[in-house]
Scaffold this active site. Sequence first.
Site, PDB file in Angstrom:
ATOM      1  N   LYS A  38      29.353  24.591  30.709  1.00  0.00           N
ATOM      2  CA  LYS A  38      29.508  25.815  29.922  1.00  0.00           C
ATOM      3  C   LYS A  38      30.450  26.785  30.634  1.00  0.00           C
ATOM      4  CE  LYS A  38      25.355  27.904  31.953  1.00  0.00           C
ATOM      5  NZ  LYS A  38      24.036  28.492  31.696  1.00  0.00           N
ATOM      6  N   TYR A 265      45.205  53.752  44.064  1.00  0.00           N
ATOM      7  CA  TYR A 265      44.724  54.812  43.193  1.00  0.00           C
ATOM      8  C   TYR A 265      43.661  55.670  43.876  1.00  0.00           C
ATOM      9  CZ  TYR A 265      47.044  52.654  39.159  1.00  0.00           C
ATOM     10  OH  TYR A 265      47.972  52.159  38.282  1.00  0.00           O
ATOM     11  N   MET A 314      44.426  46.877  38.337  1.00  0.00           N
ATOM     12  CA  MET A 314      44.268  45.915  37.253  1.00  0.00           C
ATOM     13  C   MET A 314      44.943  44.592  37.572  1.00  0.00           C
ATOM     14  SD  MET A 314      45.287  46.179  33.213  1.00  0.00           S
ATOM     15  CE  MET A 314      44.133  47.515  32.890  1.00  0.00           C
TER      16      MET A 314
END
Length: 374
Positions: A38, A265, A314
Site C-alpha cells: 500500500k 526564512y 518548500m
Amino acid sequence: MNKARETVLEIDLGALEHNYKYLRSKLNSETRFLSVVKAYAYGSEVQGVAKRLEALGTDYFAVAYTSEGITLREAGITRPILVLHPLPAHFEDIIRYNLEPSLYNKYVLNEFIRSARKLHCSEYPVHIKINTGLNRLGFWENDTDLITEELEHAPELKIRSIFSHLAASEDKNEREFTLGQINSFKNTAARLIKKLGYKPLLHQLNTSGILNYTHEAEFDMVRSGIGLYGFGNEAKYDQELKPVVSLKSVISQIHDIEPGESVGYNRSFIADSYRRTATIPVGHADGITRIYGNRKGELSIHGKKAPIIGNVCMDMLMVDITDIPCSEGDEVIIFGESPTAAEFAERAGTISYELLTAISQRVKRVLINETTSP
C-alpha cells in the site's frame, strides 16, 4: 553506480529480495506470505516492487484502497490482492479488477453482497476482518452469528480468509495484551469456522508479529509491510534487514557565512562564528518537513554528519558543512544506509513509516539491482 546528480529516491530491489527471504526464513515452508504494498509500496515504487515480489513467489498482496489494487492489475500483477479498506463506492471496480475486499462490518458486508449480486458473482472471495483490540476496523468478537446469517443467503460470496491486526507486537511490555489478542482471534475464528462448515485461511501476524510471535500465531499466512522495506521495529532485527529506499541529492551551492549573518526564512539560524553552508534541492514539498529544520535533522556528506540549519524551505534546505570538505555537485545522502530512515525520523520524533510514505511523487524514482538472484 553513478552518483546522484539530482534528488532521487533509489529503490534497491536486491535489498527487497534479501528482506523477503529473511522474513520467509522465520516461517514454516507451507505458511503463505502476504506482501503489503500500500501507499506506493511504502513510498517507494509500487510496480517494480510488486513485480519483484511476485517473481520471488509471494502468495498475496495487500493494498489499502481499490485504486492501488487497480494500479497493480494494470501493471500485470496476477497474484491475489486484498484491499484492506475498501469503500462501497468502489465495490464494482473491485469485482471488475478481480480484487478481494476486507469486509469489516454489517454495512460493508451487505453492500458488497448487493454489488456481487448485481454483477452475477458466485463464491466471490472476500476476507473477514475481526477486531481484537486495535479498535480501528473489524467485526466484533460476538458478530459470528451476524456474519454467517448474512452469508447464508449470499451464495455470491465465499470467505477466503479471516484475519485480525495486532496493535503492539513490537512492544515487549505489551506481550500480555498481544497474547490476549491472539487468543481472542483464535476463539472467534474457531466459532466462525464451525458455523461456516469450511476453513478459510487465518492470518494475524504483521512484521513484528513474524519476528516475535510465530510460535503463538503463525496460522496459515502472515503479512509484512515495513519489514520488506528494511525495518523490524527493533535494533537487532534492523541489523538483519537491509534498507530498500535511499533518498539522495546533490549540493547546489555553497555559501561562506560571516558571524551575525542569517540563513533561511525568518532568520531562524544566525551564525555566531564563521560557517560554511550548502544548499540542497529537497524540501518540505518533497516530504522533508519543517520539523527537521534547526538541527533536528542530519544528512550525510562524504560519510560525515551535516546538520540541517534554519527552516526547511518548500524546495530546498541548508546544512552546515563547516567541518566537511566538499564541493558543489557532490552527493548528499538524506537517508539510506546511514542515516537510515528510522534514524533520520527518530530525530524528529516520528517513525520510518511516516517518513518513507511522505516522500513526494515529484521525486524521481530509480530502481537498482533489478535482476532476481538465482
